[in-house]
Design a protein around this motif. Structure first.
Motif, mmCIF file in Angstrom:
data_model
loop_
_atom_site.group_PDB
_atom_site.id
_atom_site.type_symbol
_atom_site.label_atom_id
_atom_site.label_comp_id
_atom_site.label_asym_id
_atom_site.label_seq_id
_atom_site.Cartn_x
_atom_site.Cartn_y
_atom_site.Cartn_z
ATOM 1 N N GLY A 48 0.777 -1.239 0.000
ATOM 2 C CA GLY A 48 0.000 0.000 0.000
ATOM 3 C C GLY A 48 0.801 1.277 0.000
ATOM 4 O O GLY A 48 0.214 2.364 -0.029
ATOM 5 N N LYS A 49 2.119 1.199 0.047
ATOM 6 C CA LYS A 49 2.930 2.415 0.144
ATOM 7 C C LYS A 49 3.446 2.843 -1.223
ATOM 8 O O LYS A 49 4.000 2.041 -1.957
ATOM 9 C CB LYS A 49 4.118 2.187 1.084
ATOM 10 C CG LYS A 49 5.011 3.424 1.211
ATOM 11 C CD LYS A 49 6.136 3.218 2.209
ATOM 12 C CE LYS A 49 7.016 4.457 2.305
ATOM 13 N NZ LYS A 49 8.085 4.305 3.310
ATOM 14 N N VAL A 50 3.285 4.113 -1.508
ATOM 15 C CA VAL A 50 3.865 4.693 -2.713
ATOM 16 C C VAL A 50 5.150 5.410 -2.306
ATOM 17 O O VAL A 50 5.122 6.357 -1.517
ATOM 18 C CB VAL A 50 2.909 5.678 -3.400
ATOM 19 C CG1 VAL A 50 3.572 6.273 -4.631
ATOM 20 C CG2 VAL A 50 1.618 4.975 -3.781
ATOM 21 N N ALA A 51 6.272 4.934 -2.804
ATOM 22 C CA ALA A 51 7.570 5.563 -2.552
ATOM 23 C C ALA A 51 7.936 6.422 -3.762
ATOM 24 O O ALA A 51 7.217 6.455 -4.768
ATOM 25 C CB ALA A 51 8.630 4.501 -2.287
ATOM 26 N N VAL A 52 9.064 7.093 -3.662
ATOM 27 C CA VAL A 52 9.485 7.944 -4.770
ATOM 28 C C VAL A 52 10.991 7.816 -4.957
ATOM 29 O O VAL A 52 11.736 7.643 -3.988
ATOM 30 C CB VAL A 52 9.094 9.420 -4.511
ATOM 31 C CG1 VAL A 52 9.867 9.994 -3.329
ATOM 32 C CG2 VAL A 52 9.294 10.273 -5.749
ATOM 33 N N ILE A 53 11.414 7.848 -6.181
ATOM 34 C CA ILE A 53 12.831 7.827 -6.509
ATOM 35 C C ILE A 53 13.126 9.001 -7.435
ATOM 36 O O ILE A 53 12.290 9.359 -8.284
ATOM 37 C CB ILE A 53 13.229 6.493 -7.180
ATOM 38 C CG1 ILE A 53 14.748 6.423 -7.385
ATOM 39 C CG2 ILE A 53 12.490 6.285 -8.497
ATOM 40 C CD1 ILE A 53 15.227 5.075 -7.882
ATOM 41 N N HIS A 54 14.270 9.620 -7.252
ATOM 42 C CA HIS A 54 14.638 10.755 -8.098
ATOM 43 C C HIS A 54 15.455 10.253 -9.283
ATOM 44 O O HIS A 54 16.525 9.658 -9.109
ATOM 45 C CB HIS A 54 15.452 11.789 -7.310
ATOM 46 C CG HIS A 54 15.756 13.021 -8.094
ATOM 47 N ND1 HIS A 54 14.828 14.030 -8.288
ATOM 48 C CD2 HIS A 54 16.879 13.395 -8.765
ATOM 49 C CE1 HIS A 54 15.371 14.977 -9.029
ATOM 50 N NE2 HIS A 54 16.615 14.623 -9.339
ATOM 51 N N LEU A 55 14.951 10.481 -10.480
ATOM 52 C CA LEU A 55 15.624 10.054 -11.700
ATOM 53 C C LEU A 55 16.248 11.249 -12.394
ATOM 54 O O LEU A 55 15.606 12.305 -12.525
ATOM 55 C CB LEU A 55 14.626 9.373 -12.649
ATOM 56 C CG LEU A 55 13.938 8.112 -12.121
ATOM 57 C CD1 LEU A 55 12.906 7.622 -13.128
ATOM 58 C CD2 LEU A 55 14.944 7.017 -11.815
ATOM 59 N N PRO A 56 17.494 11.127 -12.843
ATOM 60 C CA PRO A 56 18.132 12.234 -13.564
ATOM 61 C C PRO A 56 17.328 12.641 -14.795
ATOM 62 O O PRO A 56 16.816 11.768 -15.522
ATOM 63 C CB PRO A 56 19.499 11.647 -13.963
ATOM 64 C CG PRO A 56 19.732 10.539 -12.983
ATOM 65 C CD PRO A 56 18.373 9.961 -12.675
ATOM 66 N N TRP A 57 17.193 13.940 -15.001
ATOM 67 C CA TRP A 57 16.488 14.521 -16.152
ATOM 68 C C TRP A 57 14.974 14.296 -16.125
ATOM 69 O O TRP A 57 14.256 14.809 -16.955
ATOM 70 C CB TRP A 57 17.034 13.998 -17.488
ATOM 71 C CG TRP A 57 18.506 14.185 -17.625
ATOM 72 C CD1 TRP A 57 19.188 15.369 -17.730
ATOM 73 C CD2 TRP A 57 19.494 13.166 -17.634
ATOM 74 N NE1 TRP A 57 20.540 15.152 -17.808
ATOM 75 C CE2 TRP A 57 20.762 13.798 -17.763
ATOM 76 C CE3 TRP A 57 19.446 11.772 -17.566
ATOM 77 C CZ2 TRP A 57 21.950 13.083 -17.809
ATOM 78 C CZ3 TRP A 57 20.639 11.054 -17.602
ATOM 79 C CH2 TRP A 57 21.867 11.699 -17.723
#
Length: 252
Positions: A48-57
Protein backbone atom coordinates in the motif's frame (compact mmCIF):
# COMPACT_ATOMS: atom_id res chain seq x y z
CA UNK A 1 5.42 -35.58 -28.43
CA UNK A 2 6.97 -38.59 -26.75
CA UNK A 3 9.50 -38.33 -23.93
CA UNK A 4 12.31 -39.27 -26.28
CA UNK A 5 11.39 -36.46 -28.66
CA UNK A 6 12.08 -33.64 -26.21
CA UNK A 7 14.88 -31.36 -27.34
CA UNK A 8 16.63 -29.48 -24.57
CA UNK A 9 19.89 -28.28 -23.11
CA UNK A 10 22.23 -30.80 -21.51
CA UNK A 11 21.25 -31.89 -18.01
CA UNK A 12 18.91 -34.33 -16.22
CA UNK A 13 16.77 -36.51 -18.44
CA UNK A 14 13.40 -34.94 -19.31
CA UNK A 15 10.27 -36.50 -17.85
CA UNK A 16 6.57 -35.90 -18.37
CA UNK A 17 4.83 -34.20 -15.43
CA UNK A 18 2.47 -37.15 -14.96
CA UNK A 19 5.44 -39.44 -14.31
CA UNK A 20 6.39 -37.70 -11.05
CA UNK A 21 2.93 -37.21 -9.53
CA UNK A 22 3.68 -39.52 -6.58
CA UNK A 23 7.43 -38.97 -6.46
CA UNK A 24 9.14 -37.68 -3.32
CA UNK A 25 11.07 -34.50 -4.12
CA UNK A 26 13.95 -33.25 -1.99
CA UNK A 27 13.56 -29.49 -2.25
CA UNK A 28 9.97 -28.86 -3.32
CA UNK A 29 8.73 -28.11 0.21
CA UNK A 30 11.50 -25.58 0.78
CA UNK A 31 10.75 -23.76 -2.47
CA UNK A 32 7.03 -23.67 -1.61
CA UNK A 33 7.78 -22.27 1.86
CA UNK A 34 9.98 -19.54 0.37
CA UNK A 35 7.26 -18.62 -2.12
CA UNK A 36 4.54 -18.29 0.53
CA UNK A 37 6.80 -16.40 2.96
CA UNK A 38 7.81 -13.80 0.36
CA UNK A 39 4.21 -13.44 -0.79
CA UNK A 40 2.90 -12.79 2.73
CA UNK A 41 5.67 -10.40 3.73
CA UNK A 42 5.47 -8.34 0.55
CA UNK A 43 1.70 -8.02 0.95
CA UNK A 44 1.94 -6.95 4.58
CA UNK A 45 4.86 -4.55 4.28
CA UNK A 46 4.95 -3.03 0.82
CA UNK A 47 1.68 -3.25 -1.07
CA UNK A 48 0.00 0.00 0.00
CA UNK A 49 2.93 2.41 0.14
CA UNK A 50 3.86 4.69 -2.71
CA UNK A 51 7.57 5.56 -2.55
CA UNK A 52 9.48 7.94 -4.77
CA UNK A 53 12.83 7.83 -6.51
CA UNK A 54 14.64 10.76 -8.10
CA UNK A 55 15.62 10.05 -11.70
CA UNK A 56 18.13 12.23 -13.56
CA UNK A 57 16.49 14.52 -16.15
CA UNK A 58 13.05 13.25 -15.09
CA UNK A 59 12.70 14.21 -11.46
CA UNK A 60 10.75 12.41 -8.75
CA UNK A 61 9.06 9.24 -9.98
CA UNK A 62 6.53 7.37 -7.79
CA UNK A 63 6.48 3.60 -7.49
CA UNK A 64 4.84 1.00 -5.28
CA UNK A 65 7.20 0.00 -2.48
CA UNK A 66 6.26 -3.67 -2.79
CA UNK A 67 8.16 -3.79 -6.08
CA UNK A 68 11.41 -4.30 -4.16
CA UNK A 69 10.54 -7.80 -2.98
CA UNK A 70 7.23 -9.02 -4.44
CA UNK A 71 8.80 -9.90 -7.84
CA UNK A 72 10.84 -12.56 -6.04
CA UNK A 73 7.62 -14.56 -5.76
CA UNK A 74 7.43 -14.54 -9.58
CA UNK A 75 11.03 -15.71 -9.84
CA UNK A 76 10.27 -18.57 -7.46
CA UNK A 77 7.10 -19.25 -9.43
CA UNK A 78 9.23 -19.56 -12.57
CA UNK A 79 11.56 -21.95 -10.76
CA UNK A 80 8.62 -24.07 -9.57
CA UNK A 81 7.11 -24.40 -13.02
CA UNK A 82 10.43 -24.93 -14.78
CA UNK A 83 11.72 -27.57 -12.36
CA UNK A 84 8.59 -29.25 -11.01
CA UNK A 85 5.95 -28.58 -13.66
CA UNK A 86 2.69 -26.66 -13.87
CA UNK A 87 0.67 -28.99 -11.62
CA UNK A 88 2.98 -28.56 -8.62
CA UNK A 89 3.28 -24.83 -9.27
CA UNK A 90 -0.54 -24.69 -9.32
CA UNK A 91 -0.62 -26.38 -5.92
CA UNK A 92 1.79 -23.78 -4.53
CA UNK A 93 -0.23 -20.90 -6.02
CA UNK A 94 -3.33 -22.19 -4.24
CA UNK A 95 -1.35 -22.55 -1.00
CA UNK A 96 -0.24 -18.93 -1.36
CA UNK A 97 -3.78 -17.78 -2.12
CA UNK A 98 -5.16 -19.49 0.99
CA UNK A 99 -2.30 -18.09 3.10
CA UNK A 100 -3.04 -14.54 1.93
CA UNK A 101 -6.77 -15.04 2.64
CA UNK A 102 -6.01 -16.25 6.16
CA UNK A 103 -3.56 -13.37 6.71
CA UNK A 104 -6.27 -10.89 5.73
CA UNK A 105 -8.80 -12.56 8.04
CA UNK A 106 -6.34 -12.68 10.94
CA UNK A 107 -5.41 -9.02 10.45
CA UNK A 108 -9.07 -8.01 10.48
CA UNK A 109 -9.80 -9.98 13.67
CA UNK A 110 -6.72 -8.80 15.58
CA UNK A 111 -7.19 -5.14 14.63
CA UNK A 112 -10.89 -5.30 15.56
CA UNK A 113 -10.26 -6.70 19.05
CA UNK A 114 -10.70 -3.97 21.68
CA UNK A 115 -7.33 -2.93 23.11
CA UNK A 116 -6.52 -3.09 26.81
CA UNK A 117 -6.79 0.33 28.53
CA UNK A 118 -3.06 0.29 29.28
CA UNK A 119 -2.09 -0.43 25.66
CA UNK A 120 -1.85 2.83 23.74
CA UNK A 121 -0.66 1.61 20.34
CA UNK A 122 -4.01 0.81 18.74
CA UNK A 123 -3.92 3.71 16.28
CA UNK A 124 -0.42 2.83 15.09
CA UNK A 125 -1.37 -0.85 14.91
CA UNK A 126 -4.38 -0.03 12.78
CA UNK A 127 -2.22 2.09 10.49
CA UNK A 128 0.26 -0.73 9.93
CA UNK A 129 -1.98 -3.80 9.95
CA UNK A 130 -5.40 -2.42 9.17
CA UNK A 131 -6.57 -3.89 5.88
CA UNK A 132 -8.80 -2.09 3.45
CA UNK A 133 -11.16 -4.78 2.07
CA UNK A 134 -10.91 -3.33 -1.43
CA UNK A 135 -7.11 -3.61 -1.44
CA UNK A 136 -7.16 -7.12 0.00
CA UNK A 137 -9.65 -8.27 -2.64
CA UNK A 138 -7.66 -6.63 -5.44
CA UNK A 139 -4.42 -8.17 -4.20
CA UNK A 140 -5.84 -11.68 -4.00
CA UNK A 141 -7.50 -11.57 -7.42
CA UNK A 142 -4.42 -10.02 -9.06
CA UNK A 143 -2.06 -12.54 -7.46
CA UNK A 144 -4.21 -15.52 -8.43
CA UNK A 145 -4.67 -14.45 -12.04
CA UNK A 146 -1.12 -13.19 -12.56
CA UNK A 147 0.59 -16.24 -11.11
CA UNK A 148 -1.47 -18.66 -13.17
CA UNK A 149 -0.85 -16.68 -16.36
CA UNK A 150 2.87 -16.65 -15.54
CA UNK A 151 3.01 -20.40 -14.89
CA UNK A 152 0.87 -21.29 -17.91
CA UNK A 153 2.95 -19.22 -20.33
CA UNK A 154 6.22 -20.63 -19.02
CA UNK A 155 5.01 -24.24 -19.18
CA UNK A 156 3.66 -23.80 -22.72
CA UNK A 157 6.79 -22.03 -23.91
CA UNK A 158 8.90 -24.86 -22.51
CA UNK A 159 7.00 -27.33 -24.68
CA UNK A 160 7.19 -25.07 -27.73
CA UNK A 161 10.92 -24.46 -27.32
CA UNK A 162 11.79 -28.04 -26.41
CA UNK A 163 13.28 -26.85 -23.13
CA UNK A 164 15.71 -24.39 -24.68
CA UNK A 165 16.28 -20.70 -23.90
CA UNK A 166 15.20 -20.50 -20.27
CA UNK A 167 15.75 -16.73 -20.28
CA UNK A 168 13.16 -16.31 -23.01
CA UNK A 169 10.60 -18.32 -21.07
CA UNK A 170 11.11 -16.58 -17.73
CA UNK A 171 11.05 -13.08 -19.19
CA UNK A 172 8.16 -13.84 -21.54
CA UNK A 173 6.04 -15.35 -18.78
CA UNK A 174 6.80 -12.41 -16.48
CA UNK A 175 5.73 -9.89 -19.13
CA UNK A 176 2.37 -11.66 -19.34
CA UNK A 177 1.89 -12.58 -15.68
CA UNK A 178 3.02 -9.29 -14.18
CA UNK A 179 1.04 -7.42 -16.80
CA UNK A 180 -2.15 -9.17 -15.73
CA UNK A 181 -1.28 -8.68 -12.06
CA UNK A 182 -0.73 -4.93 -12.43
CA UNK A 183 -3.71 -4.40 -14.73
CA UNK A 184 -6.00 -5.99 -12.14
CA UNK A 185 -4.51 -4.78 -8.86
CA UNK A 186 -3.99 -1.06 -9.26
CA UNK A 187 -7.29 -0.06 -10.89
CA UNK A 188 -9.26 -2.40 -8.64
CA UNK A 189 -7.49 -1.28 -5.47
CA UNK A 190 -6.92 2.44 -6.01
CA UNK A 191 -9.02 3.83 -8.89
CA UNK A 192 -10.96 6.72 -7.38
CA UNK A 193 -9.49 6.16 -3.89
CA UNK A 194 -8.50 9.08 -1.68
CA UNK A 195 -4.99 10.27 -2.46
CA UNK A 196 -4.88 8.41 -5.78
CA UNK A 197 -5.54 10.42 -8.93
CA UNK A 198 -6.29 8.51 -12.11
CA UNK A 199 -2.95 9.63 -13.56
CA UNK A 200 -1.13 8.36 -10.46
CA UNK A 201 -2.83 4.97 -10.73
CA UNK A 202 -1.79 4.63 -14.37
CA UNK A 203 1.73 5.88 -13.67
CA UNK A 204 2.28 3.44 -10.81
CA UNK A 205 0.69 0.60 -12.82
CA UNK A 206 3.01 1.04 -15.79
CA UNK A 207 6.01 1.66 -13.55
CA UNK A 208 5.29 -1.46 -11.50
CA UNK A 209 4.98 -3.61 -14.60
CA UNK A 210 8.19 -2.26 -16.13
CA UNK A 211 10.16 -2.59 -12.89
CA UNK A 212 8.91 -6.14 -12.29
CA UNK A 213 9.98 -7.19 -15.76
CA UNK A 214 13.28 -5.40 -15.22
CA UNK A 215 13.78 -7.31 -11.96
CA UNK A 216 13.18 -10.55 -13.82
CA UNK A 217 15.81 -9.64 -16.40
CA UNK A 218 18.35 -8.69 -13.71
CA UNK A 219 17.69 -11.87 -11.74
CA UNK A 220 17.95 -14.15 -14.78
CA UNK A 221 21.47 -15.35 -13.83
CA UNK A 222 20.18 -16.23 -10.35
CA UNK A 223 17.24 -18.07 -11.88
CA UNK A 224 19.63 -20.09 -14.04
CA UNK A 225 21.73 -21.02 -11.01
CA UNK A 226 18.72 -22.05 -8.88
CA UNK A 227 17.04 -23.98 -11.70
CA UNK A 228 20.28 -25.78 -12.58
CA UNK A 229 20.92 -26.67 -8.93
CA UNK A 230 17.42 -28.03 -8.36
CA UNK A 231 17.31 -30.01 -11.59
CA UNK A 232 20.62 -31.67 -10.79
CA UNK A 233 19.69 -32.45 -7.19
CA UNK A 234 16.20 -33.66 -8.04
CA UNK A 235 17.45 -35.52 -11.12
CA UNK A 236 14.57 -34.39 -13.31
CA UNK A 237 13.48 -31.86 -15.90
CA UNK A 238 9.69 -31.77 -16.11
CA UNK A 239 7.77 -31.13 -19.32
CA UNK A 240 4.02 -30.57 -19.10
CA UNK A 241 3.07 -32.99 -21.83
CA UNK A 242 -0.59 -33.91 -21.43
CA UNK A 243 -1.03 -31.66 -18.37
CA UNK A 244 -4.51 -30.40 -17.56
CA UNK A 245 -3.87 -26.65 -17.34
CA UNK A 246 -7.06 -25.74 -15.54
CA UNK A 247 -6.31 -23.50 -12.53
CA UNK A 248 -9.35 -24.82 -10.66
CA UNK A 249 -7.73 -27.75 -8.90
CA UNK A 250 -4.88 -28.31 -6.45
CA UNK A 251 -4.18 -31.99 -6.98
CA UNK A 252 -0.82 -32.87 -8.56
Amino acid sequence: MSQGEFQRDAGPAPVAASAIAARQLRYFDFVMAAFVAILLLSNVIGAGKVAVIHLPWIGDWPFGAGILFFPLSYVIGDVLTEVYGYARARRVIWAGFVAVAFMAFMSWVVVALPPAPTWTNQAAYETVFGQVPRIVLASMIAFWAGEFVNSYILARMKLWSGGRHLWMRTIGSTIGGQGVDSLIFYPLAFWGAAGWTNDLVLTVLVTQWALKVGWEVLLTPVTYLVVGFLKRREGLDVFDEGTDFTPFRARV
